[in-house]
Enzyme design. Structure first.
Site, PDB file in Angstrom:
ATOM      1  N   ARG A  94      58.217 -64.215  78.141  1.00 49.60           N
ATOM      2  CA  ARG A  94      57.391 -65.397  77.841  1.00 49.60           C
ATOM      3  C   ARG A  94      57.632 -66.499  78.869  1.00 49.60           C
ATOM      4  NH1 ARG A  94      55.893 -65.449  72.505  1.00 49.60           N
ATOM      5  NH2 ARG A  94      54.239 -66.746  73.301  1.00 49.60           N
TER       6      ARG A  94
ATOM      7  N   LYS B  64      55.713 -70.064  60.178  1.00 45.78           N
ATOM      8  CA  LYS B  64      54.352 -70.336  60.644  1.00 45.78           C
ATOM      9  C   LYS B  64      53.307 -69.842  59.653  1.00 45.78           C
ATOM     10  CE  LYS B  64      56.318 -69.129  65.120  1.00 45.78           C
ATOM     11  NZ  LYS B  64      56.277 -68.195  66.258  1.00 45.78           N
TER      12      LYS B  64
ATOM     13  N   PRO C  46      49.565 -73.119  66.552  1.00 40.64           N
ATOM     14  CA  PRO C  46      50.338 -73.041  65.323  1.00 40.64           C
ATOM     15  C   PRO C  46      51.776 -72.546  65.374  1.00 40.64           C
ATOM     16  CG  PRO C  46      48.308 -71.745  65.237  1.00 40.64           C
ATOM     17  CD  PRO C  46      48.661 -71.988  66.642  1.00 40.64           C
ATOM     18  N   GLU C  47      52.700 -73.433  65.586  1.00 35.45           N
ATOM     19  CA  GLU C  47      54.097 -73.155  65.301  1.00 35.45           C
ATOM     20  C   GLU C  47      54.443 -73.982  64.062  1.00 35.45           C
ATOM     21  OE1 GLU C  47      56.617 -73.216  68.789  1.00 35.45           O
ATOM     22  OE2 GLU C  47      54.909 -72.827  70.068  1.00 35.45           O
TER      23      GLU C  47
END
Length: 271
Positions: A260, A59, A2-3
């Site tokens: 990340r 989001k 989910p972006e």
DNA sequence: TAAAATGTTCTCTT
DNA sequence: AAAGAGAACATTTT
């Protein structure tokens, strides 16, 4: 999942399945963790109510009820929705469930349990509580530029800051920077005006394309960097061409930026 | 099997 | 006050 494009797809899904039906039940596996309020309170407020409209910011999916209250759905790393009726269709990792008087159910699916459900007096109250910046599809070039100007971190983590703009996640930011030809470690405040323009254009283009394909990664254009990510489930994994830049054939590199995993083309994206 | 994974939030430091 | 770094959160998948 989910972006921004995934959540937009979920918003449309909810809108096409779950509106205008009376809610006659709600259960959660782990209310303490998944709910932003006591379960009794949520239960009391939504029983007998109907979902009437949806909004998405970044989001976050907001669902308005016919009593004016707003349900917030945030999907964490692995959240999803599944609408079904018969038990055979129940998904794996169903963590919470809305029951409708039609006999259908809307399941909140979330293997990693980072998703959250809440209830708020208004959309504004939620946005304020989460301190969300403007949605990435809505933010103006001017506001974005002003936001980036004073930041001394690499552009990548700055674009992931939901307070600056909402909706960009880890795969999107890599994709956008790749399409814009900007190295992910470029200091945000040092972008040239032409880089900024490229960034704004790439952001719109990537978001719209991804929404158009309902965020199904394998359907995204071959020009997209996303196919280089290890978790891309290509139907032909033996064909390793997607590990190379479509423009210059240079091998896509994987590094860490802002803690990340980061993919980029060392030839097209220079500092 | 150890490592990595689409996200947020909290704490600590600067 | 605000920005940045790093850890924590829970679980599954490779």
């Amino acid at each position: 999942m989910p972006e921004l494009p995934e959540v937009e797809t979920l918003r449309r899904y909810l809108e096409q399945t779950s509106l205008h039906q009376k809610i006659n039940g709600f259960t959660t596996e782990d209310p303490k963790r998944q709910l932003a309020l006591p379960p009794e309170e949520l239960h009391e407020e939504i029983m007998g109510r109907q979902m009437v409209s949806t909004t998405r910011i970044g989001k976050h999916l907001l669902v308005a009820l016919d009593n004016g209250k707003v349900i917030s759905l945030h999907f964490g790393m692995t959240g999803d929705l599944h609408y079904y009726r018969i038990p055979e269709d129940a998904p794996r990792f169903e963590r919470a469930t809305f029951y409708f008087d039609s006999g259908f159910k809307l399941a909140f699916v979330d293997s990693r349990k980072f998703g959250r459900i809440g209830l708020w007096d208004s959309e504004e109250a939620y946005i304020k509580a989460k301190a969300l910046g403007p949605d990435a599809l809505e933010i103006s070039a001017d506001v974005l530029q002003k936001g980036l100007q004073k930041r001394k971190s690499p552009i990548k983590p700055v674009l992931l800051d939901q307070k600056l703009l909402a909706g960009i996640g880890n795969w999107l930011v890599d994709e956008i920077l790749y399409q814009a030809g900007i190295h992910p470690e470029t200091i945000a405040g040092e972008l040239t005006s032409s880089q900024l323009q490229n960034l704004v254009n790439a952001m719109q283009e990537v978001l719209k394309t991804a929404i158009d394909k309902e965020a199904v990664y394998r359907e995204l254009p071959a020009t997209f960097l996303i196919h280089a990510r290890e978790w891309d489930t290509s139907p032909h994994p033996e064909e390793n061409t997607h590990k190379h830049c479509y423009r210059c054939q240079t091998e896509i590199l994987k590094t860490t930026v802002g803690g990340r995993a980061t993919y980029f083309c060392p030839s097209c994206q220079v500092k």
